[in-house]
Design an enzyme around this catalytic site. Structure first.
Site, PDB file in Angstrom:
ATOM      1  N   GLU A  52      13.462 114.451  76.612  1.00  0.00           N
ATOM      2  CA  GLU A  52      13.091 112.532  76.639  1.00  0.00           C
ATOM      3  C   GLU A  52      12.018 112.647  75.542  1.00  0.00           C
ATOM      4  O   GLU A  52      11.053 113.706  74.866  1.00  0.00           O
ATOM      5  CB  GLU A  52      12.359 112.858  78.120  1.00  0.00           C
ATOM      6  CG  GLU A  52      13.243 113.033  79.186  1.00  0.00           C
ATOM      7  CD  GLU A  52      13.174 112.476  80.157  1.00  0.00           C
ATOM      8  OE1 GLU A  52      13.949 111.954  81.283  1.00  0.00           O
ATOM      9  OE2 GLU A  52      11.904 112.232  80.865  1.00  0.00           O
TER      10      GLU A  52
ATOM     11  N   CYS B 217       6.761 109.589  71.461  1.00  0.00           N
ATOM     12  CA  CYS B 217       6.000 110.516  72.131  1.00  0.00           C
ATOM     13  C   CYS B 217       7.306 111.989  72.366  1.00  0.00           C
ATOM     14  O   CYS B 217       8.750 111.243  72.833  1.00  0.00           O
ATOM     15  CB  CYS B 217       5.464 110.354  74.080  1.00  0.00           C
ATOM     16  SG  CYS B 217       5.531 112.032  74.878  1.00  0.00           S
TER      17      CYS B 217
ATOM     18  N   CYS C   1       8.866 123.412  80.618  1.00  0.00           N
ATOM     19  CA  CYS C   1       7.892 123.937  80.467  1.00  0.00           C
ATOM     20  C   CYS C   1       6.913 125.073  80.762  1.00  0.00           C
ATOM     21  O   CYS C   1       7.379 125.266  82.148  1.00  0.00           O
ATOM     22  CB  CYS C   1       6.557 123.271  80.488  1.00  0.00           C
ATOM     23  SG  CYS C   1       4.430 123.553  79.565  1.00  0.00           S
TER      24      CYS C   1
ATOM     25  N   CYS D  84       1.537 123.254  85.758  1.00  0.00           N
ATOM     26  CA  CYS D  84       0.403 122.196  85.831  1.00  0.00           C
ATOM     27  C   CYS D  84       1.049 121.703  87.700  1.00  0.00           C
ATOM     28  O   CYS D  84       2.416 120.845  86.934  1.00  0.00           O
ATOM     29  CB  CYS D  84      -0.057 120.878  84.707  1.00  0.00           C
ATOM     30  SG  CYS D  84      -0.261 121.947  83.500  1.00  0.00           S
TER      31      CYS D  84
ATOM     32  N   CYS E  23       2.355 118.042  86.710  1.00  0.00           N
ATOM     33  CA  CYS E  23       3.324 117.631  86.148  1.00  0.00           C
ATOM     34  C   CYS E  23       4.219 117.576  85.942  1.00  0.00           C
ATOM     35  O   CYS E  23       5.439 118.875  86.334  1.00  0.00           O
ATOM     36  CB  CYS E  23       3.048 118.539  84.486  1.00  0.00           C
ATOM     37  SG  CYS E  23       4.129 118.042  83.073  1.00  0.00           S
TER      38      CYS E  23
ATOM     39  N   SER F 160      -6.618 119.241  77.169  1.00  0.00           N
ATOM     40  CA  SER F 160      -5.995 119.462  78.594  1.00  0.00           C
ATOM     41  C   SER F 160      -6.968 119.660  79.944  1.00  0.00           C
ATOM     42  O   SER F 160      -6.948 120.873  79.807  1.00  0.00           O
ATOM     43  CB  SER F 160      -4.725 119.670  79.553  1.00  0.00           C
ATOM     44  OG  SER F 160      -4.012 118.300  78.408  1.00  0.00           O
TER      45      SER F 160
ATOM     46  N   CYS G  35       3.053 109.605  81.159  1.00  0.00           N
ATOM     47  CA  CYS G  35       1.853 110.759  81.298  1.00  0.00           C
ATOM     48  C   CYS G  35       2.877 111.917  82.560  1.00  0.00           C
ATOM     49  O   CYS G  35       2.276 111.503  83.643  1.00  0.00           O
ATOM     50  CB  CYS G  35       0.462 110.725  80.843  1.00  0.00           C
ATOM     51  SG  CYS G  35       0.267 110.464  79.289  1.00  0.00           S
TER      52      CYS G  35
HETATM   53  N1  SAH Z   1       1.695 120.410  77.523  1.00  0.00           N
HETATM   54  C1  SAH Z   1       0.541 119.288  76.839  1.00  0.00           C
HETATM   55  C2  SAH Z   1       1.410 118.113  76.457  1.00  0.00           C
HETATM   56  C3  SAH Z   1       1.730 117.131  77.631  1.00  0.00           C
HETATM   57  S1  SAH Z   1       1.380 116.335  79.108  1.00  0.00           S
HETATM   58  C4  SAH Z   1      -0.090 119.407  78.106  1.00  0.00           C
HETATM   59  O1  SAH Z   1      -0.514 119.649  78.437  1.00  0.00           O
HETATM   60  O2  SAH Z   1      -1.345 118.503  77.073  1.00  0.00           O
HETATM   61  C5  SAH Z   1       0.375 115.125  77.818  1.00  0.00           C
HETATM   62  C6  SAH Z   1      -0.905 115.005  78.734  1.00  0.00           C
HETATM   63  O3  SAH Z   1      -0.708 114.798  80.527  1.00  0.00           O
HETATM   64  C7  SAH Z   1      -1.288 116.092  79.777  1.00  0.00           C
HETATM   65  O4  SAH Z   1      -2.873 115.646  78.963  1.00  0.00           O
HETATM   66  C8  SAH Z   1      -1.407 115.884  80.832  1.00  0.00           C
HETATM   67  O5  SAH Z   1      -2.390 117.167  81.596  1.00  0.00           O
HETATM   68  C9  SAH Z   1      -1.359 114.738  81.604  1.00  0.00           C
HETATM   69  N2  SAH Z   1       0.135 114.673  82.578  1.00  0.00           N
HETATM   70  C10 SAH Z   1       0.857 115.666  83.273  1.00  0.00           C
HETATM   71  N3  SAH Z   1       0.964 115.085  84.340  1.00  0.00           N
HETATM   72  C11 SAH Z   1       0.398 114.560  84.724  1.00  0.00           C
HETATM   73  C12 SAH Z   1       0.802 113.187  85.617  1.00  0.00           C
HETATM   74  N4  SAH Z   1       1.498 113.167  86.932  1.00  0.00           N
HETATM   75  N5  SAH Z   1      -0.014 112.507  85.192  1.00  0.00           N
HETATM   76  C13 SAH Z   1      -1.052 112.562  84.481  1.00  0.00           C
HETATM   77  N6  SAH Z   1      -1.065 113.008  83.570  1.00  0.00           N
HETATM   78  C14 SAH Z   1      -0.115 113.728  83.534  1.00  0.00           C
HETATM   79 FE1  SF4 Z   2       3.394 121.355  80.721  1.00  0.00          FE
HETATM   80 FE2  SF4 Z   2       1.345 119.999  79.655  1.00  0.00          FE
HETATM   81 FE3  SF4 Z   2       3.188 119.632  82.082  1.00  0.00          FE
HETATM   82 FE4  SF4 Z   2       1.275 121.118  82.087  1.00  0.00          FE
HETATM   83  S1  SF4 Z   2       0.785 118.777  81.850  1.00  0.00           S
HETATM   84  S2  SF4 Z   2       3.172 121.825  82.708  1.00  0.00           S
HETATM   85  S3  SF4 Z   2       0.511 121.767  79.957  1.00  0.00           S
HETATM   86  S4  SF4 Z   2       3.821 119.580  79.919  1.00  0.00           S
END
Ligand code: SAH
Ligand code: SF4
Length: 368
Positions: free
Chosen positions: A95, A108, A115, A119, A122, A233, A353
């Site tokens: 995406e 983006c 991944c 997390c 996410c 993050s 995000c």
């Molecule tokens: N993998 C990288 C970049 C992609 S995520 C990272 O984790 O930094 C981009 C941002 O969105 C990160 O700060 C991540 O923690 C945040 N994020 C992930 N899931 C989310 C959610 N459900 N709601 C809000 N932010 C989220």
């Molecule tokens: Fe991967 Fe970033 Fe999502 Fe964490 S927040 S699972 S590092 S994409």
């Protein structure tokens, strides 16, 4: 088959020149080809009439334009966000999100299929890791967005709220699917192609890379002085709380992460953005705000607060806006720390995000 072909989006301008020379052509054709690829955004070798026929024939036989076909494009009701599901050569899907801010566009971009970092909140983490993207697959996402912005003659894009000036691709955020520092070499190679001043020219201040906190990658970046914006993050200010949200913190503990961030800022002179997904009742209290303030004291920092976006695999709720404001006020008043609350965009189409995941592919695989 097409897998053995050279993907032209994998090559820097110099590599493209060398490739033409290896084929026995004059390297001067590389400049014209580069302009076709990145300024005119051509989608076939037939649309490159200024190249000698012999060059075009060779390209058609041995190279490809690695454009990514659109499997699905979805517009958000916010009128500013469009999400593309793009198909890779092996059938995997990723995406890419186009976000408009008053005439400027930010793409983006994803760095992996899925991944590995897991997390909990996410959607990409919830789907697991499939593979790294190649440099060309990362570059092609930016090319796709740049192409999508060109108005079709007589058909202004109905999703464009600003008709005065045609929007152009201004910024790239490596915040799509995947952990960019887990795919370091491909991502940096792609960044070099995107930055090329004779191409998309997405220069130093235009590219932001967000990492979950891959310590060796941050230190490598610090050594290379690559002119990117770095976002880290954080989400929690103690090791135990962070490891519960971000499993990768077990591998790269908070104290090592903060030491790496300090090194990065000292070596590069750059401020880091620290991202904090705000979860109601979990990490949005005044105590949490004080803890972040103390953790970041003395570091050149800005905090990006992201109210949690919903995902299927995590039950938490976004922080209330009063909690976000209170958090910001503590950071500002007590620690002189600037912060922003990220605008919610594309939530209805799961383009916010952490909401990016390829549900269909995921489901069909799960059904096998
Ligand atoms: N993998 C990288 C970049 C992609 S995520 C990272 O984790 O930094 C981009 C941002 O969105 C990160 O700060 C991540 O923690 C945040 N994020 C992930 N899931 C989310 C959610 N459900 N709601 C809000 N932010 C989220
Ligand atoms: Fe991967 Fe970033 Fe999502 Fe964490 S927040 S699972 S590092 S994409």
């Amino acid at each position: 088959m097409s897998h053995a072909r050279i993907n032209l989006y994998d090559l820097t301008r110099e590599q493209l020149r060398q490739q033409l020379v290896r084929w026995g052509f004059n390297g001067v054709h590389a400049a014209r080809l580069w302009a076709y690829l990145y300024l005119e955004l051509k989608d076939s070798f037939d649309a490159m009439p200024d190249l000698p026929a012999k060059v075009r024939t060779r390209l058609a036989a041995e190279a490809q334009l690695g454009l990514l076909p659109v499997a699905l494009a979805t517009d958000s009701s916010d009128g500013f966000t469009r999400k593309y599901l793009l198909t890779l050569a092996d059938g995997e899907r990723i995406e890419t999100v186009l976000m408009r801010y008053s005439g400027r566009v930010t793409a983006c971009v994803s760095s992996q299929v899925g991944c590995a970092m897991g997390c909990v909140f996410c959607a990409t983490g919830q789907m697991g890791y499939t593979r790294h993207l190649t440099p060309g697959e990362i570059v092609a996402q930016a090319v796709h967005v740049a192409r999508a912005l060109r108005p079709a003659p007589g058909h202004p894009d109905p999703a464009t709220p600003y008709q005065a000036a045609p929007p152009r691709l201004r910024n790239i955020v490596l915040m799509g699917m995947g952990e960019p520092l887990h795919n370091y070499d491909a991502v940096m190679h792609a960044v070099d192609i995107l930055r090329d001043s004779g191409g998309l020219a997405l220069g130093a201040e235009r590219i932001t890379l967000s990492t979950v906190g891959v310590v060796p990658g941050i230190l490598r970046l610090a050594g290379e002085k690559r002119p990117l914006h770095l976002a880290v993050s954080l989400h929690a200010a103690t090791q135990a709380e962070r490891a519960a949200l971000v499993p990768a913190a077990k591998k790269w503990p908070l104290d090592e992460l903060m030491a790496a961030c300090r090194t990065y800022s000292e070596r590069t002179g750059r401020r880091i953005f620290y991202e904090w997904t705000l979860i109601d009742g979990k990490n949005d209290s005044p105590e949490d705000a004080y803890a972040v303030g103390r953790l970041l004291r003395g570091l050149p920092a800005q905090v990006n607060l992201i109210p949690l976006n919903p995902t299927a695999g995590y039950a938490g709720a976004p922080a209330r806006s009063e909690a976000a404001k209170r958090f910001q006020k503590i950071l500002a008043d007590e620690f002189a720390l600037p912060s922003t609350v990220r605008q919610r965009r594309g939530i209805d189409i799961a383009a916010g995000c952490g909401q990016l995941a390829v549900a269909e592919a995921h489901e069909s695989r799960a059904g096998l």
